[in-house]
Design a protein around this motif. Structure first.
Motif, short mmCIF file in Angstrom:
data_model
loop_
_atom_site.label_atom_id
_atom_site.label_comp_id
_atom_site.label_asym_id
_atom_site.label_seq_id
_atom_site.Cartn_x
_atom_site.Cartn_y
_atom_site.Cartn_z
N TRP A 165 0.82 -1.21 0.00
CA TRP A 165 0.00 0.00 0.00
C TRP A 165 0.85 1.26 0.00
O TRP A 165 0.49 2.27 -0.58
N LYS A 166 2.00 1.21 0.66
CA LYS A 166 2.87 2.40 0.71
C LYS A 166 3.36 2.76 -0.69
O LYS A 166 3.46 3.94 -1.04
N THR A 167 3.67 1.74 -1.49
CA THR A 167 4.09 1.98 -2.87
C THR A 167 2.95 2.58 -3.68
O THR A 167 3.15 3.53 -4.44
N LEU A 168 1.75 2.04 -3.49
CA LEU A 168 0.59 2.54 -4.22
C LEU A 168 0.34 4.02 -3.91
O LEU A 168 -0.01 4.80 -4.79
N GLU A 169 0.51 4.39 -2.65
CA GLU A 169 0.21 5.76 -2.25
C GLU A 169 1.19 6.77 -2.84
O GLU A 169 0.92 7.96 -2.85
N LYS A 170 2.30 6.29 -3.36
CA LYS A 170 3.28 7.19 -4.00
C LYS A 170 2.96 7.41 -5.48
O LYS A 170 3.52 8.28 -6.11
N GLN A 171 2.07 6.57 -6.03
CA GLN A 171 1.71 6.70 -7.44
C GLN A 171 0.68 7.81 -7.62
O GLN A 171 0.07 8.27 -6.65
N ASN A 172 0.47 8.23 -8.89
CA ASN A 172 -0.62 9.17 -9.11
C ASN A 172 -1.94 8.42 -9.01
O ASN A 172 -1.99 7.19 -9.08
N LEU A 173 -3.03 9.16 -8.87
CA LEU A 173 -4.32 8.53 -8.59
C LEU A 173 -4.81 7.67 -9.73
O LEU A 173 -5.46 6.65 -9.52
N ASN A 174 -4.51 8.08 -10.96
CA ASN A 174 -4.90 7.25 -12.11
C ASN A 174 -4.31 5.84 -11.96
O ASN A 174 -5.02 4.84 -12.07
N GLU A 175 -3.00 5.81 -11.71
CA GLU A 175 -2.30 4.53 -11.60
C GLU A 175 -2.81 3.73 -10.41
O GLU A 175 -2.99 2.52 -10.49
N THR A 176 -3.06 4.42 -9.30
CA THR A 176 -3.47 3.74 -8.07
C THR A 176 -4.84 3.10 -8.21
O THR A 176 -5.03 1.91 -7.91
N ILE A 177 -5.82 3.88 -8.67
CA ILE A 177 -7.18 3.34 -8.82
C ILE A 177 -7.20 2.20 -9.82
O ILE A 177 -7.81 1.15 -9.58
N ASN A 178 -6.54 2.37 -10.94
CA ASN A 178 -6.55 1.34 -11.96
C ASN A 178 -5.80 0.09 -11.52
O ASN A 178 -6.21 -1.04 -11.81
N ALA A 179 -4.69 0.27 -10.80
CA ALA A 179 -3.94 -0.88 -10.30
C ALA A 179 -4.77 -1.68 -9.31
O ALA A 179 -4.80 -2.92 -9.34
N LEU A 180 -5.48 -0.98 -8.43
CA LEU A 180 -6.33 -1.67 -7.46
C LEU A 180 -7.50 -2.38 -8.14
O LEU A 180 -7.89 -3.48 -7.76
N ALA A 181 -8.06 -1.73 -9.16
CA ALA A 181 -9.17 -2.35 -9.89
C ALA A 181 -8.70 -3.62 -10.59
O ALA A 181 -9.42 -4.63 -10.61
N MET A 182 -7.49 -3.58 -11.16
CA MET A 182 -6.96 -4.76 -11.86
C MET A 182 -6.65 -5.89 -10.88
O MET A 182 -6.88 -7.06 -11.18
N ALA A 183 -6.10 -5.54 -9.72
CA ALA A 183 -5.63 -6.56 -8.78
C ALA A 183 -6.71 -7.04 -7.82
O ALA A 183 -6.54 -8.03 -7.12
N SER A 184 -7.84 -6.36 -7.79
CA SER A 184 -8.87 -6.63 -6.79
C SER A 184 -9.46 -8.03 -6.92
O SER A 184 -9.52 -8.58 -8.02
N PRO A 185 -9.90 -8.59 -5.80
CA PRO A 185 -10.56 -9.91 -5.83
C PRO A 185 -12.03 -9.80 -6.19
O PRO A 185 -12.87 -10.51 -5.64
N PHE A 186 -12.37 -8.90 -7.11
CA PHE A 186 -13.74 -8.75 -7.57
C PHE A 186 -14.06 -9.83 -8.61
O PHE A 186 -13.18 -10.45 -9.17
N SER A 187 -15.35 -9.99 -8.87
CA SER A 187 -15.78 -10.97 -9.86
C SER A 187 -15.50 -10.49 -11.27
O SER A 187 -15.22 -9.30 -11.51
N LEU A 188 -15.62 -11.41 -12.23
CA LEU A 188 -15.45 -11.09 -13.64
C LEU A 188 -16.40 -9.94 -14.04
O LEU A 188 -15.99 -8.98 -14.68
#
Length: 215
Positions: A155-178
């Motif tokens: 999470w510390k690494t994510l918080e250093k990214q810009n918001l575009n990268e952070t939101i999209n990275a979390l969306a890609m990595a999330s344990p959400f359904s297809l």
């Protein structure tokens, strides 16, 4: 990349429960022969691949699942061949697309005619204005969900990214359904995607609470 450089015909790589967003990069491990062929052809051409999710799993259509309409065009930015013949690539998201029709081909992999008109803003270099504090509650809920699912995120690494990268990275990595990941991909912009993540997390929170009260 400019609008004029966008190909109308692209090879598509159906990958379940996986999404890539514009301006984000992901590593891929390619080992199936048909996709080895696809990468070989792409490396000789424009290095562009359409990443798209298949719809709900259907064993009878294992080799040719029905595809969602919306995917994301990616460009190969790094390529390595392993000793056992696999390809290790990095793919950078460029712009989302809508499938117009699937094309008949003699190739082992699938190709589609696509349109980008609804997503040309993906090519813009302008940053959307969102404050990190706006995401604090979402981050807390996401951390809880990731931990429950056994996911480990720096999470510390994510918080250093810009918001575009952070939101999209979390969306890609999330344990959400297809289906949930597809909703995030189709969200018009970053703000809409942030709101969709919040809505999805609320359903998870509700289910946890509901399950607790039943016990």
């Amino acid at each position: 990349m400019k609008k004029l450089d966008l190909p109308e015909k692209i090879p598509v790589f159906p990958l379940s429960n996986f999404i890539i967003f514009p301006k984000t990069s992901v590593p891929l491990n390619i080992f199936e022969p048909r996709y080895i062929d696809m990468i070989n052809d792409c490396m000789k051409n424009n290095k562009l691949i359409g990443m798209i999710q298949p719809k709900a799993f259907n064993e009878s259509k294992l080799n040719k699942p029905v595809l969602h309409e919306i995917g994301c065009l990616g460009k190969i930015t790094s390529f390595t061949e392993s000793d056992d013949g696999r390809y290790l690539i990095d793919l950078k998201g460029i712009i989302r697309f809508k499938i117009i029709k699937e094309l008949k081909t003699e190739k082992k992999y699938r190709e589609c005619e696509v349109n980008y008109e609804s997503y040309l803003h993906d090519l813009s270099d302008e940053k959307e204005v969102l404050k990190f504090v706006d995401l604090k509650l979402i981050f807390n809920d996401l951390k809880s969900l990731f931990e429950k699912q056994g996911f480990i995120i720096n999470w510390k690494t994510l918080e250093k990214q810009n918001l575009n990268e952070t939101i999209n990275a979390l969306a890609m990595a999330s344990p959400f359904s297809l289906a949930e990941k597809q909703v995030l991909l189709e969200a018009k912009n970053l703000s809409a995607r942030k709101n969709k993540i919040s809505e999805i997390l609320n359903t998870y929170s509700f289910n946890d609470h509901h399950n607790t009260t039943l016990q």
